[in-house]
Design an enzyme around this catalytic site. Structure first.
Site, PDB file in Angstrom:
ATOM      1  N   LYS A 184       0.824  -1.279   0.112  1.00  0.00           N
ATOM      2  CA  LYS A 184      -0.101   0.160  -0.118  1.00  0.00           C
ATOM      3  C   LYS A 184       0.978   1.142  -0.045  1.00  0.00           C
ATOM      4  O   LYS A 184       2.034   1.232   0.218  1.00  0.00           O
ATOM      5  CB  LYS A 184      -1.107  -0.067   1.149  1.00  0.00           C
ATOM      6  CG  LYS A 184      -1.737  -1.337   1.395  1.00  0.00           C
ATOM      7  CD  LYS A 184      -2.724  -1.388  -0.176  1.00  0.00           C
ATOM      8  CE  LYS A 184      -3.856  -2.225   0.124  1.00  0.00           C
ATOM      9  NZ  LYS A 184      -3.781  -3.597   0.207  1.00  0.00           N
TER      10      LYS A 184
HETATM   11  C1  LIG Z   1      -5.283  -4.394   0.844  1.00  0.00           C
HETATM   12  C2  LIG Z   1      -6.742  -4.469   0.755  1.00  0.00           C
HETATM   13  C3  LIG Z   1      -7.584  -4.667   1.704  1.00  0.00           C
HETATM   14  C4  LIG Z   1      -7.144  -5.659   3.020  1.00  0.00           C
HETATM   15  O1  LIG Z   1      -6.138  -4.904   3.688  1.00  0.00           O
HETATM   16  P1  LIG Z   1      -5.173  -5.975   4.747  1.00  0.00           P
HETATM   17  O2  LIG Z   1      -4.685  -4.712   5.424  1.00  0.00           O
HETATM   18  O3  LIG Z   1      -4.145  -6.776   4.119  1.00  0.00           O
HETATM   19  O4  LIG Z   1      -6.251  -6.635   5.568  1.00  0.00           O
HETATM   20  C5  LIG Z   1      -8.859  -4.425   1.897  1.00  0.00           C
HETATM   21  N1  LIG Z   1      -9.499  -3.825   0.686  1.00  0.00           N
HETATM   22  C6  LIG Z   1      -8.621  -3.681  -0.446  1.00  0.00           C
HETATM   23  C7  LIG Z   1      -9.378  -2.829  -1.593  1.00  0.00           C
HETATM   24  C8  LIG Z   1      -7.219  -3.752  -0.271  1.00  0.00           C
HETATM   25  O5  LIG Z   1      -6.638  -3.379  -1.324  1.00  0.00           O
END
Ligand SMILES: *Cc1c(COP(=O)(O)O)cnc(C)c1O
Length: 379
Positions: A184
């Site tokens: 992210k």
């Molecule tokens: C990465 C992501 C998640 C989940 O995030 P985590 O921190 O890995 O649990 C949920 N929704 C979207 C759209 C994502 O890209």
């Protein structure tokens, strides 16, 4: 695989290392003062009253659903074009996800028309997802939700640093959920954050994050409490000081790094138009300011996507897809989406989507290398 250009890359330096060392040397590792600083700094960045750090965004989404009172018998409208965690969180509560379509091949966010068609007397909430960091039509979605008494939860996993009308994405609905997973825009390895303006919702989220307990280890350590009650069936979804320390440093770099992403995207737009005009680039125009989390393109209709991605791989350029739509997963077959709402735009777009590399350190030369490989892989 030894990629020449990977899909993404983190911006970690000596600052993160120092922050982690400071925590280790302080000998206080579980949620405490560093997490509180991380939360208040994040709340200030988004423009929300409260920020509550958790161990990942999936946990954040689960707690958001619980705090909005979602449970068995309820329906929650959600796009099928998102990561599976968005819909899983609804199912953890016993509620049923109802999948909505996206706007068009130029705007991959959830369609307000489609949301309206999904409404039944069981609908309790809407979860939107700001695909790639590009804002959903929040004015229209909030107006519809308010008219029908629905809670809005924002999956803002892509959109740390995105704004719409000057307001942080994630701060429009009742609760916003962010991810700090390693791919992210800002990362702590694993980590997540909830934001809300509502004091009662914030209390519920904090309580459920930590076993439903009324007092935390930190408060007891500080001598503010010696016992506690358990007032709800809570979870252990806490973050720790090591992750929060990394998060504070990453948050400090977010705005600069999102700006570097924006530059790479501008360069992509220029070069793709010039060298591969048959490729469709979604979000050429969009609402608000994007975090530019990912860079999706759509191949021309009929083009073999797997062959294209193999072509990119032969140039040692990593690509991905965002996303296989949730309604087609085996674990979602029992929901029988086809009996509910058809999703013609999602169905059409998902077979053509390819995600190209995007990260703050991607140079203009790198973008040229990628686009030249795109042109060769189209043949
Ligand atoms: C990465 C992501 C998640 C989940 O995030 P985590 O921190 O890995 O649990 C949920 N929704 C979207 C759209 C994502 O890209």
């Amino acid at each position: 695989m030894d990629w020449l250009i990977p899909l993404g890359d983190v911006d970690f330096g000596v600052e993160e290392e120092t922050a982690v060392l400071e925590v280790l040397r302080s000998r206080w590792l579980t949620m405490g003062a560093v997490t509180q600083s991380f939360e208040s700094e994040f709340a200030a960045m988004v423009g929300s009253r409260h920020a509550i750090a958790v161990n990942n965004a999936t946990a954040a989404l689960h707690l958001a659903c619980l705090a909005c009172g979602i449970g068995p018998g309820d329906e929650v409208i959600v796009p099928s074009l998102t990561f599976v965690a968005t819909a899983n969180a609804i199912r953890y509560t016993g509620a049923t996800p109802v999948f909505a379509d996206i706007v068009s091949e130029h705007d991959l966010t959830v369609s307000v028309d489609s949301i309206e068609k999904c409404l039944t007397e069981k609908t309790r909430a809407i979860i939107v997802m700001h695909y790639g960091g590009y804002a959903c039509d929040m004015q229209a979605i909030m107006a519809f939700a308010n008219q029908h008494g629905l809670a809005v939860i924002e999956d803002a996993a892509h959109s740390a640093g995105s704004t719409l009308e000057g307001r942080g994405l994630g701060s429009w609905g009742r609760v916003g959920c962010y991810s700090f997973f390693s791919n992210k825009n800002m990362t702590t390895g694993e980590g997540g954050m909830l934001v809300t303006d509502d004091d009662a919702t914030a209390d519920k989220l904090r309580n459920l994050r930590s076993h439903g307990m009324t007092a935390m280890t930190w408060e007891r350590h500080k001598g503010h409490a010696w016992s506690y009650d358990v007032t709800a069936l809570g979870y252990n979804y806490r973050i720790d000081e090591i992750h929060s320390a990394i998060g504070r440093v990453q948050l400090g770099k977010l705005s600069f790094n999102n700006g570097r992403r924006a530059q790479a995207v501008a360069r992509y737009h220029e070069l793709l138009q010039e060298l591969t005009p048959s490729v469709t680039v979604p979000f050429q125009s969009h609402r608000g300011v994007s975090s530019y989390h990912i860079f999706p393109i759509l191949l021309p209709k009929g083009k073999d996507r797997q062959a294209f991605m193999e072509g990119m791989k032969s140039h040692r350029i990593q690509t991905s897809i965002h996303y296989p739509p949730i309604h087609r997963f085996s674990a979602y077959a029992s929901l029988n989406q086809s009996a509910r709402m058809p999703l013609p735009i999602t169905e059409e777009v998902v077979g053509r989507e390819v995600t190209l590399p995007l990260y703050p350190g991607l140079s203009d030369d790198d973008v040229l290398t990628v686009v030249q490989a795109v042109r060769e892989s189209m043949n």
